[in-house]
Enzyme design. Sequence first.
Site: not given
Ligand code: GLV
Length: 324
Positions: A80-81, A159-160, A242, A266, A290-291, A293
């Site tokens: 998404v980022g 946000g979401r 981030r 994360d 960084h898990i 998702s």
């Molecule tokens: C994960 O960090 C993403 O931006 O989807």
Amino acid sequence: MDSNLQKVFVARRIPQIGIDSLAQQFAVTVHSGQLPPTRSELLSGVGGCHGILSLLSDRIDGEVMDAAGAQLKVISNFAVGFNNIDVPEATRRGIAVGNTPDVLTDATADIAIALIMATARRLREAWQAVDNLAWKTWEPTGWRGLDLVGSTVGIVGMGRIGSKVAQRLYGGWNMRVLFTAHRAKAEDTFPFPARQVALDELLTNSDFISLHVPLSADTRHLIGAREFGLMKETAVVVNTARGEIINQAALVNALRNKQIFGAGLDVCDPEPLPEYDPLRQCENCLLLPHIGSATYSARDAMAVRAADNLLAGLTGNPLPYPVN
Ligand code: GLV
């Protein structure tokens, strides 16, 4: 392989469902290593491509766009980022950029909750005691942490994902919700009570601070020494957005000096965290690789969205999940 097919470079192995859908229409090359392509592998891999499926670990800038060539039409980020992509440069060149929103919202919100609970209840230290055979008995005064019930969460970036975290904390633990947002939000925007405040007020009054802003020039090092100084000594900071949103040297100081209770991360800066990074020595910091998702269904759905963006862009249609 039909040489008339448009070419797509996929920067890592993603769930097969995404590759299968692309392979029906395009000549697909997948970088097959476990690690991201090196810069030279990336620059040569994208050569002659019409579409690039990139990951957050791939820096996609003008040099990569040049290496791809003038036929490049679409860059589809499997995330998404999209701070890893020079979006203004892509826009200037008429290249469409897409991302994979929504399908990872719940998975990422769940990881933020896991980090809030794990940090509040000191699970890293508790697990280490089990692991190191330092657990000798049930300790009436040992391993004490923080309660969630009756506390206040500050959502930085409602946000979401931020709003799903708040909804879980209000619904599950009746927590008071403070938040910051890019724009003013009406009182009844959310299906739970929440008060929009300035960042300093949020930092001063929250027990748990959860970061959900995208990374940009405005949010880089948003949380630094001054901000840690505003927080309660019992504050827990959680980052699932981030790493660069936090000034990590300032975080290490705050954790070492017990200026805050702990951090649940994360994400960090850089990723992965180097072997001798001082953050590793902070027992009051729990770091995950960084898990956010990383559920089977979220990752499959991300692969489908990333493929759908490429399919649309390469067949002359607007991207279903556009960034520019
Ligand atoms: C994960 O960090 C993403 O931006 O989807």
